[in-house]
Motif scaffolding. Structure first.
Motif, PDB file in Angstrom:
ATOM      1  N   ASP A 186       0.873  -1.017   0.133  1.00 34.16           N
ATOM      2  CA  ASP A 186       0.032  -0.008  -0.188  1.00 34.16           C
ATOM      3  C   ASP A 186       0.885   1.182   0.064  1.00 34.16           C
ATOM      4  O   ASP A 186       2.174   1.283   0.723  1.00 34.16           O
ATOM      5  N   ILE A 187       0.379   2.285  -0.798  1.00 33.69           N
ATOM      6  CA  ILE A 187       1.285   3.547  -0.692  1.00 33.69           C
ATOM      7  C   ILE A 187       1.564   3.895   0.604  1.00 33.69           C
ATOM      8  O   ILE A 187       2.716   4.812   0.734  1.00 33.69           O
ATOM      9  N   SER A 188       0.676   4.003   1.474  1.00 34.75           N
ATOM     10  CA  SER A 188       1.111   4.636   2.988  1.00 34.75           C
ATOM     11  C   SER A 188       2.078   3.780   3.619  1.00 34.75           C
ATOM     12  O   SER A 188       2.947   4.183   4.245  1.00 34.75           O
ATOM     13  N   LYS A 189       2.407   2.493   3.142  1.00 31.94           N
ATOM     14  CA  LYS A 189       3.307   1.761   3.745  1.00 31.94           C
ATOM     15  C   LYS A 189       4.743   2.044   3.013  1.00 31.94           C
ATOM     16  O   LYS A 189       5.690   2.279   3.795  1.00 31.94           O
ATOM     17  N   ILE A 190       4.664   2.299   1.754  1.00 33.16           N
ATOM     18  CA  ILE A 190       5.932   2.581   1.244  1.00 33.16           C
ATOM     19  C   ILE A 190       6.464   4.086   1.599  1.00 33.16           C
ATOM     20  O   ILE A 190       7.429   4.247   1.896  1.00 33.16           O
ATOM     21  N   THR A 191       5.349   4.915   1.953  1.00 35.60           N
ATOM     22  CA  THR A 191       5.685   6.092   2.295  1.00 35.60           C
ATOM     23  C   THR A 191       6.396   6.277   3.631  1.00 35.60           C
ATOM     24  O   THR A 191       7.398   6.800   3.982  1.00 35.60           O
ATOM     25  N   GLN A 192       5.873   5.421   4.513  1.00 32.71           N
ATOM     26  CA  GLN A 192       6.205   5.326   5.782  1.00 32.71           C
ATOM     27  C   GLN A 192       7.790   4.668   5.919  1.00 32.71           C
ATOM     28  O   GLN A 192       8.574   4.841   7.003  1.00 32.71           O
ATOM     29  N   ASN A 193       8.059   3.861   4.666  1.00 32.59           N
ATOM     30  CA  ASN A 193       9.481   3.241   4.831  1.00 32.59           C
ATOM     31  C   ASN A 193      10.421   3.754   3.415  1.00 32.59           C
ATOM     32  O   ASN A 193      11.448   3.128   3.289  1.00 32.59           O
ATOM     33  N   LEU A 194      10.166   4.983   3.363  1.00 29.42           N
ATOM     34  CA  LEU A 194      10.891   5.591   2.239  1.00 29.42           C
ATOM     35  C   LEU A 194      12.441   5.810   2.748  1.00 29.42           C
ATOM     36  O   LEU A 194      13.443   5.397   1.943  1.00 29.42           O
ATOM     37  N   THR A 195      12.865   5.841   4.047  1.00 33.17           N
ATOM     38  CA  THR A 195      14.096   6.067   4.319  1.00 33.17           C
ATOM     39  C   THR A 195      15.064   4.642   4.333  1.00 33.17           C
ATOM     40  O   THR A 195      16.153   4.497   4.214  1.00 33.17           O
ATOM     41  N   LEU A 196      14.161   3.447   4.676  1.00 34.53           N
ATOM     42  CA  LEU A 196      14.795   2.422   4.201  1.00 34.53           C
ATOM     43  C   LEU A 196      14.781   1.745   2.738  1.00 34.53           C
ATOM     44  O   LEU A 196      15.805   1.177   2.216  1.00 34.53           O
ATOM     45  N   LEU A 197      13.752   2.168   1.948  1.00 35.65           N
ATOM     46  CA  LEU A 197      13.963   2.118   0.534  1.00 35.65           C
ATOM     47  C   LEU A 197      14.891   2.595  -0.033  1.00 35.65           C
ATOM     48  O   LEU A 197      15.411   2.231  -1.318  1.00 35.65           O
ATOM     49  N   THR A 198      15.279   3.936   0.261  1.00 37.81           N
ATOM     50  CA  THR A 198      16.429   4.669  -0.236  1.00 37.81           C
ATOM     51  C   THR A 198      17.848   4.538   0.527  1.00 37.81           C
ATOM     52  O   THR A 198      18.651   5.131   0.160  1.00 37.81           O
ATOM     53  N   GLY A 199      17.673   3.561   1.307  1.00 39.61           N
ATOM     54  CA  GLY A 199      19.093   3.242   2.275  1.00 39.61           C
ATOM     55  C   GLY A 199      19.603   1.720   1.595  1.00 39.61           C
ATOM     56  O   GLY A 199      19.222   1.493   0.668  1.00 39.61           O
ATOM     57  N   ASN A 200      20.363   1.245   2.332  1.00 38.90           N
ATOM     58  CA  ASN A 200      21.194  -0.078   1.557  1.00 38.90           C
ATOM     59  C   ASN A 200      21.230  -0.840   2.821  1.00 38.90           C
ATOM     60  O   ASN A 200      21.977  -1.816   2.672  1.00 38.90           O
ATOM     61  N   ASP A 201      20.276  -0.806   3.902  1.00 42.03           N
ATOM     62  CA  ASP A 201      20.323  -1.926   5.058  1.00 42.03           C
ATOM     63  C   ASP A 201      19.309  -2.867   4.577  1.00 42.03           C
ATOM     64  O   ASP A 201      18.121  -2.890   4.799  1.00 42.03           O
ATOM     65  N   LEU A 202      19.902  -3.889   3.843  1.00 42.67           N
ATOM     66  CA  LEU A 202      18.761  -5.036   3.375  1.00 42.67           C
ATOM     67  C   LEU A 202      18.070  -5.750   4.487  1.00 42.67           C
ATOM     68  O   LEU A 202      17.064  -6.418   4.359  1.00 42.67           O
ATOM     69  N   THR A 203      18.895  -5.935   5.673  1.00 46.88           N
ATOM     70  CA  THR A 203      18.385  -6.446   6.756  1.00 46.88           C
ATOM     71  C   THR A 203      17.214  -5.926   7.318  1.00 46.88           C
ATOM     72  O   THR A 203      16.157  -6.474   7.512  1.00 46.88           O
ATOM     73  N   LYS A 204      17.075  -4.445   7.516  1.00 48.53           N
ATOM     74  CA  LYS A 204      16.161  -3.742   8.004  1.00 48.53           C
ATOM     75  C   LYS A 204      14.909  -3.833   6.987  1.00 48.53           C
ATOM     76  O   LYS A 204      13.441  -4.229   7.415  1.00 48.53           O
ATOM     77  N   ILE A 205      14.898  -3.770   5.793  1.00 50.82           N
ATOM     78  CA  ILE A 205      13.949  -3.564   4.799  1.00 50.82           C
ATOM     79  C   ILE A 205      13.380  -5.229   4.648  1.00 50.82           C
ATOM     80  O   ILE A 205      12.160  -5.350   4.563  1.00 50.82           O
ATOM     81  N   SER A 206      14.308  -6.028   4.600  1.00 53.36           N
ATOM     82  CA  SER A 206      13.676  -7.372   4.628  1.00 53.36           C
ATOM     83  C   SER A 206      12.909  -8.013   5.776  1.00 53.36           C
ATOM     84  O   SER A 206      12.158  -8.976   5.830  1.00 53.36           O
ATOM     85  N   SER A 207      13.089  -7.503   6.910  1.00 46.88           N
ATOM     86  CA  SER A 207      12.424  -7.696   8.174  1.00 46.88           C
ATOM     87  C   SER A 207      11.028  -7.086   8.466  1.00 46.88           C
ATOM     88  O   SER A 207      10.305  -7.321   9.360  1.00 46.88           O
ATOM     89  N   ILE A 208      10.568  -6.227   7.454  1.00 44.04           N
ATOM     90  CA  ILE A 208       9.322  -5.552   7.381  1.00 44.04           C
ATOM     91  C   ILE A 208       8.197  -6.314   7.245  1.00 44.04           C
ATOM     92  O   ILE A 208       8.154  -7.206   6.195  1.00 44.04           O
ATOM     93  N   SER A 209       7.331  -6.402   8.341  1.00 42.62           N
ATOM     94  CA  SER A 209       6.201  -7.414   8.071  1.00 42.62           C
ATOM     95  C   SER A 209       5.157  -6.970   7.260  1.00 42.62           C
ATOM     96  O   SER A 209       4.962  -5.611   6.939  1.00 42.62           O
ATOM     97  N   GLU A 210       4.223  -7.748   6.578  1.00 42.29           N
ATOM     98  CA  GLU A 210       3.220  -7.266   5.846  1.00 42.29           C
ATOM     99  C   GLU A 210       2.100  -6.669   6.810  1.00 42.29           C
ATOM    100  O   GLU A 210       1.804  -7.176   7.828  1.00 42.29           O
TER     101      GLU A 210
END
Length: 210
Positions: A186-210
């Motif tokens: 959902d676009i709200s979830k994308i917006t809330q996680n922009l700093t992770l999506l534009t970062g390079n910490d794959l561990t944090k982004i991969s740990s986000i639950s649906e």
């Protein structure tokens, strides 16, 4: 706010050379996902001119996913450009008629299927994508590249013909990202996680639950 309106043509105020592509195309054989943009140095209408040899009778489609970035001058060569390659001559006699219309009797021109661009794909300036190509999610196509073979997810390719330059991440991380499918959030979830999506910490982004 949750980002720009995906249904607007020009998401940048006072700038008409970048558009959300799905709101520009009007061809039944072209499908484009939300937030994919086309940036043209002259006129965004050039996109339709750069989808070449896309004839109704061929039946092939150009499918482009979400959040893709398509630079100025990118061309898509569709199946209508194909000629016989295993015949003595590649010349398309039949299209001219006048006694030549039977030249293709019991023969068919090569058909390579739909051209499919995944999600979050960056296609660089003046790249050319040939008919039937499949480009995986997260791939990068370098400037002036000619793509004649399928491109793997999260790979970077360049040259003429395109060659693998490197993968963006280790395979285990690529597998995680392909499973994550952040572009379907959902676009709200994308917006809330922009700093992770534009970062390079794959561990944090991969740990986000649906």
């Amino acid at each position: 706010m949750y980002g720009p309106d995906k249904d607007t043509l020009f998401p940048l105020a006072h700038h008409k050379k970048l558009c959300f592509l799905k709101n520009l195309v009007n061809h039944p054989g072209i499908e484009v996902g939300d937030y994919t943009y086309y940036d043209d140095l002259e006129d965004v209408q050039n996109f339709m001119r750069n989808v070449k040899y896309h004839f109704d009778f061929t039946g092939d489609k150009l499918k482009i996913g979400k959040f893709c970035m398509i630079a100025s001058g990118v061309s898509f060569i569709m199946n209508g450009a194909n000629h016989l390659t295993d015949a003595i001559s590649t010349y398309p006699f039949a299209i001219f008629g006048n006694g030549w219309e039977d030249a293709m009797e019991d023969k068919v021109y090569p058909y390579k299927g739909d051209t499919v661009i995944g999600n979050d794909v960056w296609v660089g300036h003046n790249a050319t994508i040939t008919a039937g190509i499949k480009i995986g999610d997260g791939a990068i196509i370098a400037t002036n590249t000619t793509v004649v073979n399928d491109v793997e997810p999260y790979s970077i390719v360049g040259g003429n013909p395109a060659k693998l330059i490197r993968y963006r991440f280790p395979q285990e991380k690529i597998d995680e990202l392909l499973k994550l499918k952040w572009w379907d959030w959902d676009i709200s979830k994308i917006t809330q996680n922009l700093t992770l999506l534009t970062g390079n910490d794959l561990t944090k982004i991969s740990s986000i639950s649906e």
